[in-house]
Enzyme design. Structure first.
Site, PDB file in Angstrom:
ATOM      1  N   ASP A 167      -5.443   1.859  10.714  1.00 36.36           N
ATOM      2  CA  ASP A 167      -6.839   1.479  10.933  1.00 36.36           C
ATOM      3  C   ASP A 167      -6.981   1.037  12.392  1.00 36.36           C
ATOM      4  O   ASP A 167      -7.221   1.855  13.273  1.00 36.36           O
ATOM      5  CB  ASP A 167      -7.201   0.399   9.911  1.00 36.36           C
ATOM      6  CG  ASP A 167      -8.650  -0.031   9.983  1.00 36.36           C
ATOM      7  OD1 ASP A 167      -9.475   0.723  10.529  1.00 36.36           O
ATOM      8  OD2 ASP A 167      -8.980  -1.123   9.485  1.00 36.36           O
TER       9      ASP A 167
ATOM     10  N   GLY B 102       0.788  -1.235   0.000  1.00 35.19           N
ATOM     11  CA  GLY B 102       0.000   0.000   0.000  1.00 35.19           C
ATOM     12  C   GLY B 102       0.814   1.276   0.000  1.00 35.19           C
ATOM     13  O   GLY B 102       0.331   2.334  -0.394  1.00 35.19           O
TER      14      GLY B 102
ATOM     15  N   LYS C 285      -7.682   6.374  10.026  1.00 31.76           N
ATOM     16  CA  LYS C 285      -9.134   6.182  10.089  1.00 31.76           C
ATOM     17  C   LYS C 285      -9.600   6.407  11.511  1.00 31.76           C
ATOM     18  O   LYS C 285      -9.082   5.801  12.450  1.00 31.76           O
ATOM     19  CB  LYS C 285      -9.466   4.761   9.631  1.00 31.76           C
ATOM     20  CG  LYS C 285     -10.749   4.669   8.850  1.00 31.76           C
ATOM     21  CD  LYS C 285     -11.094   3.245   8.514  1.00 31.76           C
ATOM     22  CE  LYS C 285     -10.526   2.802   7.192  1.00 31.76           C
ATOM     23  NZ  LYS C 285     -11.066   1.481   6.778  1.00 31.76           N
TER      24      LYS C 285
ATOM     25  N   ARG D  25      -5.388   0.389  -6.845  1.00 29.30           N
ATOM     26  CA  ARG D  25      -4.199   1.072  -6.299  1.00 29.30           C
ATOM     27  C   ARG D  25      -3.733   2.222  -7.175  1.00 29.30           C
ATOM     28  O   ARG D  25      -3.085   3.149  -6.698  1.00 29.30           O
ATOM     29  CB  ARG D  25      -3.028   0.081  -6.156  1.00 29.30           C
ATOM     30  CG  ARG D  25      -3.226  -1.015  -5.134  1.00 29.30           C
ATOM     31  CD  ARG D  25      -1.901  -1.710  -4.871  1.00 29.30           C
ATOM     32  NE  ARG D  25      -2.067  -3.030  -4.270  1.00 29.30           N
ATOM     33  CZ  ARG D  25      -2.198  -3.246  -2.958  1.00 29.30           C
ATOM     34  NH1 ARG D  25      -2.195  -2.245  -2.126  1.00 29.30           N
ATOM     35  NH2 ARG D  25      -2.331  -4.470  -2.501  1.00 29.30           N
TER      36      ARG D  25
END
Ligand code: IMP
Ligand code: MG
Length: 175
Positions: A97, A38, A125, A159
């Site tokens: 997260d 990521g 988040k 992505r």
């Protein structure tokens, strides 16, 4: 798609982060350690904003959240790391997260003898964190939605999008 953060907003924020990080790491032996997969787009953009000598290393962390595997189980592959002894590490991930991935990776990198370990996430988040952990640099706080683009995926897709968007309704986020 419902775009939450535009390409221009990302560019502006990455400029700011680059300036701040370059100042903070002045005189230090910086190694940027990106978390695959990521981090890729963020890493490529951020390092080109860092007017500072640096090395780049990569680490792979996969969490298996599917019904067939233990939730939260994290597998770390550190075979792509460079020598980190005495280095000032900036660990770079796409999103914080629950906080499990980045806190485990910080502990793992600390075993390599670095001079220091700091952390930077593009997105944080809100309302999801399960592990007490404060990243040193945050690009954008976001609401509790599953997002894709700018490196972030759903089933390894999306992505390549130059912006951050909410996952479209015709795809369900992983359970
Ligand atoms: P954590 O360990 O729960 O903090 O999760 C971090 C990892 O989960 C990230 O590196 C992402 O791979 C993945 N992840 C969490 N939320 C999202 C999201 O909204 N979109 C895409 N990937 C996510
Ligand atoms: Mg990831």
């Amino acid at each position: 798609m419902n775009v939450l953060i535009s390409a221009q907003q990302i560019r502006d924020r990455v400029d700011e982060l680059g300036a701040e990080i370059a100042t903070d790491f002045a005189g230090k032996r910086l190694t940027v350690v990106g978390v695959l997969t990521g981090c890729l787009v963020f890493l490529a953009d951020l390092i080109r904003r860092l007017n500072h000598p640096l090395q780049v290393a990569l680490i792979e962390a996969s969490s298996y959240r599917g019904a067939a595997t233990t939730p939260g189980e994290l597998v770390i592959n550190d075979g792509l790391l460079t020598e980190l002894a005495g280095r000032d590490i900036l660990l770079l991930d796409d999103i914080l997260d629950t906080g499990r991935t980045i806190s485990r990776l910080v502990d793992h990198l600390a075993t390599k003898g670095p001079a220091s370990v700091k952390t930077c996430v593009l997105l944080r988040k809100l309302g999801r964190q399960e592990v007490a952990f404060e990243p040193d640099y945050v690009g954008f706080p976001i609401p509790d939605k599953f997002v894709v683009g700018y490196g972030l995926d759903f089933n390894d897709e999306y992505r390549h999008l130059p912006f951050i968007a909410e996952l479209p309704d015709d795809h369900a986020p992983p359970g």
